[in-house]
Design a protein around this motif. Sequence first.
Motif, short mmCIF file in Angstrom:
data_model
loop_
_atom_site.label_atom_id
_atom_site.label_comp_id
_atom_site.label_asym_id
_atom_site.label_seq_id
_atom_site.Cartn_x
_atom_site.Cartn_y
_atom_site.Cartn_z
N LEU A 156 -87.94 36.15 150.54
CA LEU A 156 -88.87 36.66 149.54
C LEU A 156 -88.24 36.45 148.17
O LEU A 156 -87.09 36.84 147.95
CB LEU A 156 -89.13 38.15 149.79
CG LEU A 156 -90.29 38.79 149.05
CD1 LEU A 156 -91.61 38.18 149.48
CD2 LEU A 156 -90.32 40.29 149.33
N GLY A 162 -89.82 43.07 138.22
CA GLY A 162 -91.14 43.17 138.83
C GLY A 162 -91.69 44.57 139.02
O GLY A 162 -90.99 45.57 138.92
N GLY A 164 -95.80 46.33 140.66
CA GLY A 164 -97.20 46.07 140.99
C GLY A 164 -97.39 44.82 141.85
O GLY A 164 -98.44 44.21 141.83
N GLY A 165 -96.35 44.44 142.60
CA GLY A 165 -96.47 43.28 143.49
C GLY A 165 -96.47 41.94 142.77
O GLY A 165 -96.70 40.90 143.38
N LYS A 166 -96.19 41.96 141.47
CA LYS A 166 -96.23 40.70 140.71
C LYS A 166 -94.91 39.95 140.77
O LYS A 166 -93.86 40.55 140.88
CB LYS A 166 -96.55 41.00 139.25
CG LYS A 166 -98.01 41.21 139.01
CD LYS A 166 -98.27 41.14 137.54
CE LYS A 166 -99.73 40.92 137.28
NZ LYS A 166 -99.99 40.78 135.87
N GLU A 200 -84.33 37.47 148.61
CA GLU A 200 -83.82 38.29 149.71
C GLU A 200 -84.48 37.93 151.03
O GLU A 200 -85.50 37.23 151.07
CB GLU A 200 -83.94 39.79 149.40
CG GLU A 200 -85.34 40.30 149.21
CD GLU A 200 -85.39 41.78 148.77
OE1 GLU A 200 -84.47 42.28 148.09
OE2 GLU A 200 -86.38 42.44 149.12
N TYR A 202 -86.74 38.04 154.10
CA TYR A 202 -88.04 38.64 154.35
C TYR A 202 -87.93 39.39 155.68
O TYR A 202 -87.67 38.79 156.72
CB TYR A 202 -89.16 37.59 154.41
CG TYR A 202 -90.51 38.25 154.51
CD1 TYR A 202 -91.20 38.64 153.37
CD2 TYR A 202 -91.08 38.55 155.76
CE1 TYR A 202 -92.41 39.31 153.46
CE2 TYR A 202 -92.28 39.22 155.85
CZ TYR A 202 -92.95 39.58 154.69
OH TYR A 202 -94.14 40.25 154.78
N PRO A 206 -92.49 44.27 158.69
CA PRO A 206 -92.01 45.26 157.71
C PRO A 206 -92.91 46.48 157.57
O PRO A 206 -94.13 46.37 157.54
CB PRO A 206 -92.01 44.46 156.40
CG PRO A 206 -92.98 43.35 156.59
CD PRO A 206 -93.07 43.07 158.06
N HIS A 208 -93.39 49.65 154.96
CA HIS A 208 -92.99 50.21 153.67
C HIS A 208 -92.94 51.72 153.83
O HIS A 208 -93.97 52.36 154.00
CB HIS A 208 -93.99 49.81 152.58
CG HIS A 208 -93.72 50.46 151.25
ND1 HIS A 208 -93.42 49.74 150.11
CD2 HIS A 208 -93.68 51.76 150.88
CE1 HIS A 208 -93.22 50.58 149.10
NE2 HIS A 208 -93.37 51.81 149.55
N GLU A 275 -88.00 53.48 147.40
CA GLU A 275 -88.77 52.67 148.34
C GLU A 275 -87.85 51.91 149.28
O GLU A 275 -86.92 51.24 148.84
CB GLU A 275 -89.66 51.68 147.58
CG GLU A 275 -90.73 52.36 146.74
CD GLU A 275 -91.76 51.37 146.18
OE1 GLU A 275 -92.89 51.78 145.97
OE2 GLU A 275 -91.40 50.18 145.97
N ILE A 277 -87.72 49.31 152.89
CA ILE A 277 -88.47 48.47 153.82
C ILE A 277 -87.78 48.67 155.17
O ILE A 277 -86.56 48.61 155.26
CB ILE A 277 -88.48 46.99 153.34
CG1 ILE A 277 -89.50 46.19 154.12
CG2 ILE A 277 -87.12 46.34 153.38
CD1 ILE A 277 -90.84 46.13 153.43
P1 ADP Z 1 -92.93 46.15 143.35
O1 ADP Z 1 -92.01 46.43 142.23
O2 ADP Z 1 -93.91 45.11 143.02
O3 ADP Z 1 -93.49 47.40 143.93
P2 ADP Z 1 -91.27 46.00 145.77
O4 ADP Z 1 -89.87 45.48 145.78
O5 ADP Z 1 -91.43 47.46 145.87
O6 ADP Z 1 -91.99 45.47 144.47
O7 ADP Z 1 -92.06 45.28 146.94
C1 ADP Z 1 -93.46 45.40 147.07
C2 ADP Z 1 -93.88 45.15 148.50
O8 ADP Z 1 -93.48 43.87 148.96
C3 ADP Z 1 -93.28 46.11 149.49
O9 ADP Z 1 -94.02 47.29 149.60
C4 ADP Z 1 -93.29 45.32 150.78
O10 ADP Z 1 -94.55 45.35 151.39
C5 ADP Z 1 -93.05 43.92 150.31
N1 ADP Z 1 -91.62 43.59 150.42
C6 ADP Z 1 -90.69 43.77 149.47
N2 ADP Z 1 -89.49 43.35 149.88
C7 ADP Z 1 -89.66 42.87 151.13
C8 ADP Z 1 -88.79 42.25 152.08
N3 ADP Z 1 -87.51 42.01 151.82
N4 ADP Z 1 -89.31 41.88 153.27
C9 ADP Z 1 -90.61 42.07 153.55
N5 ADP Z 1 -91.48 42.62 152.69
C10 ADP Z 1 -91.02 43.02 151.48
#
Ligand code: ADP
Length: 663
Positions: A156, A162, A164-166, A200, A202, A206, A208, A275, A277
Amino acid sequence: MLESVLIANRGEIACRIIRTAKRLGMRTIAVYSEADADSLFVQMADEAHLIGPPPARESYLRIDKIIDVAKRTKAASIHPGYGFLSERAEFAEACAENGIVFVGPPASAIKAMGLKDAAKALVQQAGVPVVPGYHGSKQDPDFLRQKAYEIGYPVLIKAVAGGGGKGMRRVDKAADFDAALESAQREAQNAFGDPRVLVEKYILSPRHIEIQVFADGHGNVVHLFERDCSLQRRHQKVIEEAPAPGMTPEMRQVMGQAAVEAARAVGYVSAGTVEFIADGREGLRPDRFYFMEMNTRLQVEHPVTEAITGLDLVELQFRVAAGEALPFSQEDLAIDGHAVEARLYAEDPEKEFLPSTGKLWALEFPEGEGIRIDTGVETGAEVTPYYDPMIAKVIAHGETREEALDKLAEALGQTIVAGPKTNAAFLKKLCEAEGFRAGQFDTGFIDRNIDSLGVGPQPLDHIAVCIGAENLLDRARFLLQNAVFGRSDEPRSPWSLLDGFQLLGTRMAGLPLLVDGERVEAREVFSRMSPTISAVTVSDGEPWRDTSDPDRYAEREIEVPHGVYIIRNGRQTLVQLYDPFDVDLEHMDEGGTVKAPMHGKLIAVFVQPGDRVEKGQRLAIVEAMKMEHVLVAPSDAEVAEIAAEPGAQVAEGARLIVFKTEE
Ligand code: ADP
Ligand code: ADP
Ligand code: MG
C-alpha cells in the motif's frame, strides 16, 4: 466550566458540539461561510459570524479570521470538530498565543502524530506494533519500487500527510508500481500540499479496528474500548460499530494498552483515536494487529462509543480542557450493549457514488428507542458542492448486535430524502447483508459484494413512474380546470385533448416524461367503456405496468415545482413532464461532448485539440467533495476543443471537452 466556545466547524458536528455546550451553560459562537448563512448550526448558536466565501480555504480554513472572531467575541475556548483545522498544530498554537483554550490535544501531540511516517517511528519506539514497510524519507521511485519488492506485494502506498483515504493506492504487482506512485503523489500534493509517501505491507483480510482514548492534563489516560470500521469504500468508513465482532477480552486488553501507550508517547490530552489494522485471516488475534495512525481529534464515529459507554465525549473534552481530571478510571468503564452508525451521504450509488447536490425537498428521520440522528441539515436546506456530502449519521443502540443492526436497517428504511440522491438503500442492504451479519467481513466486503448491494445502474422503477405520472396529470388537470374551463368536470387529462389516438376500443395518449433526467415514453390509457378510469403505462422492453398494478405503492409522493419525487423502497425517482422547449433539458441529450458530472474542480486534462481518442481513454479528472473522478471518452473520436481550464471550478453539466462531429 469554560464560559463560552467558538465552534470552528460546520454541519452536523457543529450542531452536536453546540448541543452539549448549551447543556453545560456555555455561550456558543458559530462562524460560517456565505454558503452556510441559513444553516442549522448558525441558527442554533447564540451568535454567528460570517468569515468568508464558500470555499473552505477562504473561510473554515482561515486561522486568522477565526482567531479574530474569537478575540472580538471574547470566546473562552475553540472547539475544532473534525476535518478542517482540527489537526493543524498551527491552529492550536494560535489559540494558545491568544489566550484561548483549544478544546483538543496540545499542538506538540498533533504535530507528532501529523505525519504517518514519523508517527509510526515514534509509536514503534514505545513498543506498539506497526505495519511492516518503509517509512523513511527517500522518495526516489526506483528506491521505493525496490522497497516494495522487499516488503513483498501486495503493498500500500500512502501519503505521509494523508487523511480521508486520499493519496492511497494498493499495488499488486511491480509492473503497476510506477503509475500508482505517480497518482498517489499527485493526489497527495493536491490535497495536502505534500507529495511524500510511505510504502507498507498490504494486510490481507484487513479489519479496521480503532481504540478511542481519552487523556486529561493530570497524567490519566484511559481507553473507551474499540470501534470496528471495516465496512469501507475507497478506504473511507461507511458503517462503524462498537464493540468489534469477534473481539476477545484478551485482545481488547492488549489493543487498549497499545493505544494508551501510543497516547502517552506524545503527551496526549483530550479525545483521540488510535487506528489499527488487524489481520483477520484467522479471526482476531492479539499478535496480529498493527498501528496505522492516530487521529488527534474527535472522530466522526464517536457516537457509537457514547452509546455503549453512556458518556458524552464532547462534555469530557470541555471538562478536560477546563483543567478537570477524568471522573473515572479504566476499571470503572464497561460496555453496555452494541451500537452501529451509518453515514448517510448525498451521493448516487447507481452512478458510481457521484456526489449529488441540490435542495433537500424533504428530509425526515424516524424517532425511536435507541435511535440517534446527528444531522446539520433540515428540509429546505441545500447540499452544496463545497463540503463533505454527509447528510446525517444514523446511530442505533441495542442489547445485542442483531438488535442494533435490525434497528438501524429499519431506521434507514424509514428515512425520507427527496432532492439529492442518497446511499440510504445501499446502507440498509449492508445492514442486512448475510456475511456482515455473521461477522464475516473485512475492508474488502463492500467491493466483493457490490452487485448484491444495489450499486450500479438499476432498472427503471415502473411503478414509481406510473405513480409520478398520475400525480402530474392530476395536478395538470386541476390547473387546467381552473384556468381554462372554469368549473369543468372533464375527467380526462389535457394530453388526451392534444394527441389521443384510438386502439381497439382503448384510447391512448402519448405522455412524454423525464425520469431522473432521462426521456421516458409513457402512455396514458383509458377505456372507452368507462372514460373516467385512466391508467398510465410505461414500456421500455419491460412488461407493461400500469397504475392498477397490485404492487403499486409509494412511501411518499413529494410534489415540487419541477415535478414529483416518488420514494419507494428507499429509492427516489423524480418524474417530470418533458418540455421540448426547455433549453436546459434539450442539452441533456446532446452528443459529442464530455460534461462535468458534478460541481467541482477540473484538476487535470490529458488531451489536446486534434488528439484522436479511443473509447474508454482517460480524458480529464474532476475533483469534488473529497473524491477524484476520472472522465473517459464515450466513444472513439477526435478532440475539437477543451472548453475549460485546468484548475477552474466547473458547474455540473458544464461542457469540458468537445469532439468533432463526424458526418
Ligand atoms: P487515512 O488517513 O486516510 O484515514 P489510514 O492510514 O487510516 O488513512 O488508512 C485508511 C484505510 O486504508 C484503513 O482504514 C484501511 O482500511 C486501509 N489500510 C490502511 N493501511 C492498510 C494496510 N497496511 N493494509 C490494508 N489496508 C490498509
Ligand atoms: P474519520 O476516520 O473520522 O472518518 P477522515 O480522515 O475520513 O476521518 O475524515 C474526518 C472527517 O473530516 C471526514 O468525515 C470529513 O467530514 C472531514 N474531511 C476530511 N477530508 C475532508 C476534505 N477534503 N474536505 C472536507 N472535509 C473533509
Ligand atoms: Mg485513518
